[in-house]
Structures are given as C-alpha cells and as structure tokens.
Design a protein around this motif. Structure first.
Motif, PDB file in Angstrom:
ATOM      1  N   GLN A   2     103.944 -40.275  18.125  1.00 52.76           N
ATOM      2  CA  GLN A   2     104.487 -39.321  17.135  1.00 52.76           C
ATOM      3  C   GLN A   2     105.927 -39.319  17.553  1.00 52.76           C
ATOM      4  O   GLN A   2     106.540 -39.252  18.660  1.00 52.76           O
ATOM      5  CB  GLN A   2     103.988 -37.780  17.401  1.00 52.76           C
ATOM      6  N   VAL A   3     106.894 -39.658  16.652  1.00 52.03           N
ATOM      7  CA  VAL A   3     108.209 -39.875  16.779  1.00 52.03           C
ATOM      8  C   VAL A   3     108.929 -38.969  15.916  1.00 52.03           C
ATOM      9  O   VAL A   3     108.964 -38.570  14.747  1.00 52.03           O
ATOM     10  CB  VAL A   3     108.556 -41.348  16.572  1.00 52.03           C
ATOM     11  N   VAL A   4     110.030 -38.292  16.699  1.00 53.28           N
ATOM     12  CA  VAL A   4     111.037 -37.486  16.057  1.00 53.28           C
ATOM     13  C   VAL A   4     112.384 -37.964  15.931  1.00 53.28           C
ATOM     14  O   VAL A   4     112.987 -38.202  16.841  1.00 53.28           O
ATOM     15  CB  VAL A   4     111.034 -35.874  16.631  1.00 53.28           C
ATOM     16  N   LEU A   5     112.748 -38.113  14.577  1.00 52.63           N
ATOM     17  CA  LEU A   5     113.860 -38.700  14.254  1.00 52.63           C
ATOM     18  C   LEU A   5     115.266 -37.608  14.374  1.00 52.63           C
ATOM     19  O   LEU A   5     115.010 -36.516  13.876  1.00 52.63           O
ATOM     20  CB  LEU A   5     114.069 -39.594  13.017  1.00 52.63           C
ATOM     21  N   GLU A   6     116.422 -38.024  14.516  1.00 52.25           N
ATOM     22  CA  GLU A   6     117.259 -36.878  14.232  1.00 52.25           C
ATOM     23  C   GLU A   6     117.813 -36.795  12.936  1.00 52.25           C
ATOM     24  O   GLU A   6     117.609 -35.610  12.336  1.00 52.25           O
ATOM     25  CB  GLU A   6     118.736 -37.325  15.110  1.00 52.25           C
ATOM     26  N   ARG A   7     117.815 -37.699  12.129  1.00 50.12           N
ATOM     27  CA  ARG A   7     118.069 -37.497  10.727  1.00 50.12           C
ATOM     28  C   ARG A   7     116.948 -38.389  10.049  1.00 50.12           C
ATOM     29  O   ARG A   7     116.962 -39.578  10.299  1.00 50.12           O
ATOM     30  CB  ARG A   7     119.247 -38.088  10.216  1.00 50.12           C
ATOM     31  N   THR A   8     116.054 -37.859   9.223  1.00 50.93           N
ATOM     32  CA  THR A   8     114.695 -38.486   8.932  1.00 50.93           C
ATOM     33  C   THR A   8     114.566 -38.421   7.424  1.00 50.93           C
ATOM     34  O   THR A   8     115.096 -37.247   6.756  1.00 50.93           O
ATOM     35  CB  THR A   8     113.474 -38.102   9.587  1.00 50.93           C
ATOM     36  N   PRO A   9     114.361 -39.426   6.598  1.00 53.77           N
ATOM     37  CA  PRO A   9     114.152 -39.478   5.239  1.00 53.77           C
ATOM     38  C   PRO A   9     112.710 -39.261   4.823  1.00 53.77           C
ATOM     39  O   PRO A   9     112.235 -39.138   3.773  1.00 53.77           O
ATOM     40  CB  PRO A   9     114.523 -40.891   4.744  1.00 53.77           C
ATOM     41  N   PHE A  10     111.843 -39.188   5.726  1.00 53.83           N
ATOM     42  CA  PHE A  10     110.313 -39.103   5.736  1.00 53.83           C
ATOM     43  C   PHE A  10     110.055 -37.747   5.564  1.00 53.83           C
ATOM     44  O   PHE A  10     110.064 -36.773   6.360  1.00 53.83           O
ATOM     45  CB  PHE A  10     109.605 -39.632   6.958  1.00 53.83           C
ATOM     46  N   TYR A  11     109.285 -37.442   4.352  1.00 54.81           N
ATOM     47  CA  TYR A  11     108.829 -36.150   3.941  1.00 54.81           C
ATOM     48  C   TYR A  11     107.625 -36.130   4.834  1.00 54.81           C
ATOM     49  O   TYR A  11     106.548 -36.641   4.909  1.00 54.81           O
ATOM     50  CB  TYR A  11     108.578 -35.697   2.556  1.00 54.81           C
ATOM     51  N   PRO A  12     107.498 -34.750   5.704  1.00 55.31           N
ATOM     52  CA  PRO A  12     106.313 -34.508   6.509  1.00 55.31           C
ATOM     53  C   PRO A  12     105.263 -33.725   5.474  1.00 55.31           C
ATOM     54  O   PRO A  12     105.645 -33.025   4.736  1.00 55.31           O
ATOM     55  CB  PRO A  12     106.759 -33.475   7.701  1.00 55.31           C
ATOM     56  N   GLU A  13     103.968 -34.452   5.539  1.00 58.67           N
ATOM     57  CA  GLU A  13     102.959 -33.512   4.906  1.00 58.67           C
ATOM     58  C   GLU A  13     103.115 -32.071   4.804  1.00 58.67           C
ATOM     59  O   GLU A  13     103.166 -31.411   5.856  1.00 58.67           O
ATOM     60  CB  GLU A  13     101.483 -33.949   5.467  1.00 58.67           C
ATOM     61  N   GLY A  14     103.049 -31.308   3.740  1.00 58.98           N
ATOM     62  CA  GLY A  14     103.128 -30.112   3.492  1.00 58.98           C
ATOM     63  C   GLY A  14     103.168 -29.664   2.115  1.00 58.98           C
ATOM     64  O   GLY A  14     103.481 -30.477   1.249  1.00 58.98           O
ATOM     65  N   GLY A  15     102.848 -28.404   1.572  1.00 60.00           N
ATOM     66  CA  GLY A  15     102.511 -27.921   0.368  1.00 60.00           C
ATOM     67  C   GLY A  15     101.825 -28.911  -0.560  1.00 60.00           C
ATOM     68  O   GLY A  15     102.064 -28.640  -1.702  1.00 60.00           O
ATOM     69  N   GLY A  16     100.833 -29.167   0.027  1.00 55.91           N
ATOM     70  CA  GLY A  16     100.007 -30.180  -0.806  1.00 55.91           C
ATOM     71  C   GLY A  16     100.374 -31.890  -0.921  1.00 55.91           C
ATOM     72  O   GLY A  16      99.728 -32.413  -1.426  1.00 55.91           O
ATOM     73  N   GLN A  17     101.400 -31.870  -0.483  1.00 56.76           N
ATOM     74  CA  GLN A  17     102.221 -33.245  -0.877  1.00 56.76           C
ATOM     75  C   GLN A  17     101.822 -34.020   0.444  1.00 56.76           C
ATOM     76  O   GLN A  17     102.016 -33.493   1.639  1.00 56.76           O
ATOM     77  CB  GLN A  17     103.761 -33.134  -1.171  1.00 56.76           C
ATOM     78  N   VAL A  18     101.425 -35.108   0.408  1.00 50.60           N
ATOM     79  CA  VAL A  18     101.151 -36.094   1.586  1.00 50.60           C
ATOM     80  C   VAL A  18     102.694 -36.590   2.008  1.00 50.60           C
ATOM     81  O   VAL A  18     103.628 -36.572   1.563  1.00 50.60           O
ATOM     82  CB  VAL A  18     100.119 -37.345   0.983  1.00 50.60           C
ATOM     83  N   GLY A  19     102.292 -37.004   3.558  1.00 51.07           N
ATOM     84  CA  GLY A  19     103.477 -37.387   4.351  1.00 51.07           C
ATOM     85  C   GLY A  19     103.687 -38.875   3.657  1.00 51.07           C
ATOM     86  O   GLY A  19     102.944 -39.677   3.281  1.00 51.07           O
ATOM     87  N   ASP A  20     105.151 -39.066   3.757  1.00 50.89           N
ATOM     88  CA  ASP A  20     105.615 -40.211   3.503  1.00 50.89           C
ATOM     89  C   ASP A  20     105.107 -41.574   4.228  1.00 50.89           C
ATOM     90  O   ASP A  20     105.070 -41.105   5.556  1.00 50.89           O
ATOM     91  CB  ASP A  20     107.197 -40.465   3.635  1.00 50.89           C
ATOM     92  N   THR A  21     105.321 -42.681   3.931  1.00 47.79           N
ATOM     93  CA  THR A  21     105.162 -43.944   4.905  1.00 47.79           C
ATOM     94  C   THR A  21     106.419 -44.714   4.681  1.00 47.79           C
ATOM     95  O   THR A  21     107.230 -44.564   3.910  1.00 47.79           O
ATOM     96  CB  THR A  21     103.767 -44.978   4.146  1.00 47.79           C
TER      97      THR A  21
END
Length: 875
Positions: free
Chosen positions: A490-509
């Motif tokens: 699990q990697v945490v970026l300072e600025r990230t364009p990847f949407y994390p799974e939430g509100g029914g929407q799956v996470g980005d790849t």
C-alpha cells in the motif's frame, strides 16, 4: 432525570468547555475496511489519532451509535441475559486531539458526574494503570496524582494491562486509561463488603461507567511501543448505563430508554415482564432480546445496510433471527413483530438521530419482510429437528451445527427443544464443527499488515478530478500487506490522481514510474481518509520522484457510468415517485448497478420511460456543475443526500441541470452528459424487501448490448423466414407447439394405459412384496407419475420404480402401495436412490421422485431399490 435530559446535559457540558459537538457517524462503517460497524465513539476520529488528518478544532464531543456483537462480554447469544450488555448502544464521548490531557479530562469527568448529574461521590471508584514490567511501562503516577485531588487514596485502584491499557488494535495508537466505576449496591451490602474489592470483578452492581483513555504511544507491528509526538484524550461512557445509575435502577432495561419498548411488548403479547435474570426466565429474556435487537436493526438498516448472507448484512440478519427465535419460542408470537417497534424508536430518537427517524416506513417494511421469511425458515428448521436421528438419545454434533448454520438455531434453542424431547446433544461434536467453521473464516480473512515506512512528512492530496497524470510527486509512506499467500504494498502518494474506491465507484488503476521503473497500480482504496495505491511490488528507489498515471480509458468509462447513475436516480424519482432513495451502488467501467427503495416490480413501460428520460438528458449535453458549499446551502438547493453517509460542514455538490439532478458526491463525472453516448437498462430485479436493483450499461457497453440483441433478433427472423410480423409469427409457432405437446401427452397417456397390464406381468416377488424397476420410453413426467399411482393402486403389497430420460435429464418415480407404508417410505428411499443418478429428491411415504443428470446410474438405482426391498420385505 429523563434519558433525553441526561444526553442533552452531557453535550451541553462539553459545549461550555469549548468542545465542538459533532453528529454521530453512521453505525454501519463504510470508510474503514477493518471494521464492519462503528463499535466505539473514537472510530470516526481514528485518522486524527493516526496523524492522517488534522481536525478543524481540537476539542470534540458527541453521542455515537455503536454496535458490538462479538468479543468479551459482548457475545450476541448473551445479550438479554444480563442487565447491562447490548448490541446497539450509545457512546457518549469527549476528545482532545493534541490539546488538553489528563488533568482536564479527569477534572471534567469528576465535575460532570458529581456536580452536574449529582452522583454521590462515595459510590464512585477510579482505576489507573499500574504498569507492566514486561513492556517497561511505569505506573501512571500522573493520573493517580490528578485523581488524588478529587478522590480519597483508598478509592484509587491500580490494575494491569488487561483492564487499564487501551489499544486500538494489534497496531496503532494506545495508552493507559482511567475507568470510573459506580457501586449500585444497597448501603448494607456496601458496609459488609467494600466496593474496592468488587471493581473489575464482573459484579453486575459494581460497574464501569466511564473510560478515560490517554493516548500517548503507538504500537508497532513488531509489538514495540513508541511515544507519540502529540498526546490525545479519548473518552467513552455508555449512555444506557449512565441512565441506569442516574435513574437509580439496577438494570439498563428498567430505564426509560427501554421501558416503552418492553411495555409495548407486554401489551401486545399479554405476557407480564417480571424483570427476572434467572437463567430459566425465558419470557423476560425474550422481551429484553426483542427490545435490544429492534434498536440494532433500526439503526443498521437506516444507515444503509440491508440484511443479507455476507458481511455486515449477515450480522443484521443474525440479530433479527435471534429476536424472532425468542418471541416465537417464549412469547407465543408466530407472525412478524419486531417491525411494530419501529415507530416507537423513530419517535424517541427523532431529536438526536433524525436521519434514522426519517426512514421509519422503509425500515419497518424491510424488517417485516425479513421476519416473515425467517418464520418460514424457522418452521422448516423445527421440521428438520423432528426428522433428526436421535438413536441412543443423543443428537449428533454435526446435526446440531446444521440447525445453527443452515436454519439459524442457536445452540441454546436446540438444547431447549432437545430437553423437551428427552434427548441430549453431542456438545463436543457441535463445538468441533463450529470451531472448524471459525478456522475457515479466520483463514479467509487473515491479513498481516506491517508498520508504515515513512519516507516524508506531509498529507496526501487527491487531484484526480482534473488531472489523470501527475509528475514529480513522491511517496510519503508505504507498508507491506500479506493475505492468502500473496504479498502486496500500500503506497501513499503526496499528490495522487488515483481515485480511491468509495461511494460505489471502484478504485482507479494505472501506473507509477520511478527512475525509469514502471509499476502497475492494480487498485486504489481508502482507509478512513487515507488514499492508498495497491501495487504488487515496491520500486527499487521508493524515495525518488514519481510519475503517476491513471488508466485513462477505464476512468472515462467509469465516469460515464457514474454520471449515468445520477441521471437514472433522478429519472426513477420522476417516474416512480419521491420515495425512491439510493440503497447501494456499484460503478465500474463496464456496467453500473443501482439499488433503490421501491416496493414493487417495475413495469416494462416504467423501465422504458426511465431509459427515455436518461437518454434525452444525454442528448441535451448538459454541462456538469461542481461546487463545494456549506452543508446547509446544499440542503437548501435540494441536493440528494444518502442515508448512512457522514457529511462534513462543507460538501461537494454535483449538478446536471439544477431542476433535474443535484447530488452530494465525491466521485468522478463527465464534464458534459453527451460524452455518455447512450444508456440501456439490462435488468431490474428484487434484492430485499422494498429494495430493487437495476443493472445498466452506457457508451461502448451499451452499443455492444444493442448490437448483440439486434444480431439475436436477426437470427430469429432468419429462422422463421423473415415474416412481416415477427411477433405474430412466433406467437403462432408457440401455439402450434403447445397443441403438439398436448397431442403428445394424450398419446403417452394412452400408451400408459396399454402398458399397465404388461408391466404387471413383469413384476417380481421379493418375499411377499411385488417389485418392479423399469426404464420407460416416455418423456411426460405427469404420465409416469400417473402410471406409478395406477400400478400401486392395482397391485397389493407393491413397490414400483420407473426411470425416464429426456434431453440429458434423468428422473426416478417411486411408488409404494398403501398397505406397505409401515414397511417402506418412498421419500426416504428415493433420497438414497437419487445419489446414483447424481441428483436429489424426496416426497411422501407412498410416492416420491428424484431428478439427476447421470443416466448410467439408473441401473444402479434399480439394483439398490431391489436390495432395499429385499432387506425390508417380510418373508
């Protein structure tokens, strides 16, 4: 003092101490994968203690809806048997995030209890952490000193880690705690036995009232402790217990939190509540179970969780079924009942949890249907119980476990029914089966998480609404996660364009690239508010500059489906009515799924109308409106809000035409609706009482769906020679087929009549039983059933078994003449015979049938039946 006043005074007290009073988080936990339900007041503030977020104000207080159904003193099967444990409960709490610490927390706790609530000081005891030599933890002299300013020294008691060192989990923030205990015993008992000797001894009248936790350490994955840079206070006081103490009761169930519910049950059943806690006081236990469980179901369903067979939904289903079992067995109720308590709960909680009270009609409907379904299952379980083999006066452990696992019978109910029947249970066998199931569950869920490796300070920022690629960002922290023999990071970026799974929407790849090394991002999730990329490997140089890129095509298609979900939600409300509320959703790149409240199947016309509205809005090419506004402004704009979600003071409002679709949403959307292309509903079905599910596709998937259906239509037209009116042509074919079937069935019935005498001559004698086993050249099961009946009616002391095969399916039909029913049971026999054809079956003593797929097993079934008759037939 009434319970409403007790709660209000707590919140007002801390408001005067400059605490911000915040709403309760939903009881169903959606932002933390480590928890299904909120089980403590601190859950929603976990990120503050972990350092992932900084609170707007460091002093906070609230009352939190909690649910606990496992662990020490919180086993579901024990609730109702004692006076103070519950499934759902309220936790009153105050928090300091790096602000005040032990001195203020202790002083205010004492002030509130003794001065505001007026509790007698001589009935209060406090505990402190006495230290732990193995961990080099010293006695909490600081807390002891502060308590010394309020409490005599002989009322300050030291305990070890088990009682007075609080930990969030296997890892994370932790620290010593001070508990405040209250002695409810009569004066004579208090004189005879000092309260000091009963603290932390599980005495039901000397109870823990308030726990003040002083968070000053972090537990690392290797078990070691490190001192936190900031110290925090986390307190929790059980509201129901506090009401019991202030109202001078000996049981939580005797307070006005529960008495209206129990009185309603009394009036509805005609059974008097005596308030007994004797093990055999089953009607009293049942009333407490029903009143407690009704609260858990009310909040669980209102917060967005429907009863189901997995996860949090399974927990609610277990709670509901336990309530049903108790009222069915001990209160004489044989129809849905728990749902009738919902209006009382809605009225009581309307001022403190209005979001739940607003849904009382929906919640009652869901509970009623679940009860109705389980009552049928319960009756089936009782019939199964009657059919158990109790040879030797004992029920096998595996059978008891089947009743528990399949039919929802708790072991205590099985014991009770067994005792009434004069038999016992193989307890060791039951425990072995139960343990085996638990081990399987643990193995499936086991996950090993290492400590975070911190590379840089800073808080992560999601920039993916407007950017799908970010250059020169960096990894703030990472950790290793091992589950099911697979290692990921699990990697945490300072600025990230990847949407994390939430509100029914799956996470980005997508990918991250560091120093020329590109690594696949296989998912993106969020734990509390911390967005994390999931990668299969770590970069060789994780501290270098990072280029992060989202899989653009997948994201765009997902955005299409998310926006289409909003448009469809608005269209459903327009077509079906304002009662439609979202109850769940899934937004992927290839399809969308939407669950909503509605109490009947949608008609074809309604489905077509929803499609038309959504596609019209797509063609209008409506631009997306996006704004961050105060929550009150969003409410005034009529924005759709989801029950069970926790919103902050400022919210993100997504609008596609202010007069059509306005929703609060944290997900990703198209800039204009025209990009969606087209929308098609693929299916509409029921998933629970009062909840429907629509699955739909957009864009490329919608085009493929239409092309497939057109190709199928063209194939059908080709088969029927391209008629002018396809529907009429197919209708004519169906009618002709129906007529031909009737002719075939009539012909087979005639054939049956002509076969009867011949078959009678083929019967063999086994003892004094006439037996026949034969494969018939028939396909009509009704004709074979009729022949079976005719044969056993015509021939005395007969057992007849027929086999037929049609289109790869095999059937067995077994008949037993009336005069042999004491010797043979067709239903029991056919269950065994069905194993030979790879299927199952059953039936009555005189006739039974089975179905399977293995035609080669017919001969084996015949021989097995012949042996059964040979062994059971009198000579």
């Amino acid at each position: 003092m009434q319970s409403r006043d007790i709660r209000a005074r707590f919140l007002e007290f801390f408001r005067e101490k400059n605490h911000r009073i915040v709403p309760s988080a939903p009881m169903v936990n959606k932002d933390d994968p480590t928890l299904m339900f909120t089980n403590a007041g601190m859950n929603q503030f976990k990120d503050f203690f972990l350092g992932h977020r900084t609170p707007e104000e460091p002093r906070i207080a609230d009352t939190q809806k909690c649910l606990r159904v496992s662990g020490k003193h919180n086993d579901l099967e024990e609730v109702g048997r004692d006076s103070y444990h519950h499934t759902m409960f309220e936790m009153l709490g105050n928090w300091s995030i790096g602000d005040y610490f032990k001195k203020e927390a202790i002083a205010w706790g004492w002030e509130l209890l003794t001065e505001v609530y007026g509790l007698p000081a001589d009935r209060l005891y406090v505990t402190i952490f006495g230290g732990d030599e193995a961990e080099s933890l010293h006695r909490d002299v600081e807390a002891e000193t502060f308590w010394g300013g309020h409490v005599p020294a002989d009322r300050i008691l030291a305990f070890g880690k088990k009682d007075n060192f609080w930990e969030m989990g296997d890892t994370g923030p932790c620290g010593p705690c001070s508990e405040i205990h209250f002695d409810l015993r009569p004066d004579a008992e208090r004189v005879a036995v000092p309260g000091q000797s009963l603290v932390n001894q599980d005495n039901p009248l000397v109870i823990e009232l308030w726990n003040l936790v002083f968070i000053q350490y972090n537990r690392r994955a290797d078990g070691s402790l490190e001192t936190l840079p900031s110290k925090h206070v986390d307190t929790g006081m059980g509201f129901e217990r506090l009401c019991m103490v202030i109202q001078g009761k000996k049981s939580n169930y005797d307070t006005d939190v529960f008495t209206p519910l129990i009185q309603f049950i009394e009036q509805a059943t005609g059974v008097r509540y005596a308030g007994s806690y004797a093990p055999d006081a089953m009607s009293d236990i049942a009333m407490r179970v029903v009143s407690d469980h009704a609260r858990a179901l009310f909040f669980g369903i209102a917060d967005g969780q429907l009863p189901s067979n997995t996860g949090a939904g399974y927990v609610l289903r277990r709670i509901l079924r336990r309530a049903v079992r108790y009222y069915y067995s001990f209160l004489g109720i044989q129809e849905p009942f728990v749902y009738r308590l919902v209006p009382l709960l809605a009225e009581y909680f309307a001022d403190v949890f209005p979001e739940s009270a607003e849904q009382q009609s929906f919640v009652a409907q869901v509970i009623q249907e679940e009860e109705r379904s389980f009552l049928r299952t319960l009756e089936a379980g009782l019939r199964r119980f009657e059919a158990l083999d109790v040879t030797g006066g004992e029920i096998a452990g595996q059978d008891a476990f089947e009743l528990y696992d399949t039919y929802g019978f708790p072991i205590d109910l099985t014991r009770l029914i067994a005792a009434e029947r004069g038999v016992s249970i193989d307890e060791a066998g039951f425990e072995a089966s139960l343990q085996e199931q638990k081990e399987r569950s643990r193995a499936d869920a086991r996950k090993e998480v290492e400590d975070w490796v911190v590379l840089a300070d800073g808080e992560p920022e999601f920039v993916g609404y407007g950017q799908l690629q970010v250059e020169n960002t960096r990894i703030l922290r990472y950790r290793e996660v091992r589950a099911k023999d697979k290692t990921q990071y699990q990697v945490v970026l300072e600025r990230t364009p990847f949407y994390p799974e939430g509100g029914g929407q799956v996470g980005d790849t997508g990918t991250i690239t560091i120093g020329g090394q590109t690594i696949r991002v296989i998912d993106c999730i969020k734990e509390n508010e911390l967005p994390m990329c999931i990668v299969p490997e770590l970069p060789d140089a994780p501290d270098g500059p990072v280029s992060a890129k989202v899989d653009t095509t997948t994201r765009w298609l997902t955005e299409n489906n998310h926006t289409a979900t909003h448009l469809m939600h608005a269209a459903l409300r327009e077509v079906l009515g304002d009662h439609v509320q979202q109850k769940g959703s899934l937004v992927r790149d290839d399809h969308l799924r939407f669950d909503f409240s509605h109490f009947q199947k949608m008609s074809e016309e309604e489905i077509r109308r929803v499609e038309e509205i959504v596609n019209a809005r797509i063609r209008q090419n409506i631009p997306r409106g996006e704004a961050r506004v105060p929550i009150e402004e969003a409410k005034a704009a009529g924005a759709m809000m989801l029950f069970g979600e926790k919103y902050g003071d400022e919210v993100r409002m997504i609008t596609f035409d202010p007069d059509f679709s306005v929703e609060l949403c944290g997900g990703c959307h198209v800039d204009r609706t025209g990009r969606i292309g087209q929308f098609r509903i693929v299916s509409e079905s029921a998933i629970a009482a009062g909840v429907r599910r629509i699955e739909a596709v957009t864009s490329e998937a919608a085009e493929s769906y239409i092309q497939e259906r057109l190709a199928r239509l063209e194939a059908v037209e080709s088969l029927v020679k391209h008629p002018q009116d396809l529907v009429a042509a197919i209708g004519q074919l169906l009618e002709e087929n129906k007529a031909l079937r009737k002719e075939l069935e009539a012909a087979q019935r005639e054939q049956v009549l002509s076969m009867r005498d011949t078959l009678t001559d083929e019967m063999e004698e086994i003892g004094d039983v006439h037996f026949l086993a034969k494969t018939l050249p028939l396909t009509d099961s009704k004709a074979v059933k009729d022949l079976t009946f005719r044969m056993t009616e015509q021939v005395e002391r007969s057992v007849v078994l027929f086999g037929i095969e049609s289109e790869g399916k095999v059937q067995l039909h077994l008949g037993v003449s009336k005069d042999l029913e004491d010797a043979f049971h067709a239903g029991n026999m056919v269950r065994e015979l069905a194993q030979e054809i790879g299927g199952g079956g059953g039936g009555q003593p005189f006739y039974a049938s089975a179905g399977g797929k293995d035609a080669s097993g017919i001969a084996r079934a015949f021989e097995k039946a012949r042996n059964m008759v040979r062994e059971g037939a009198p000579v």
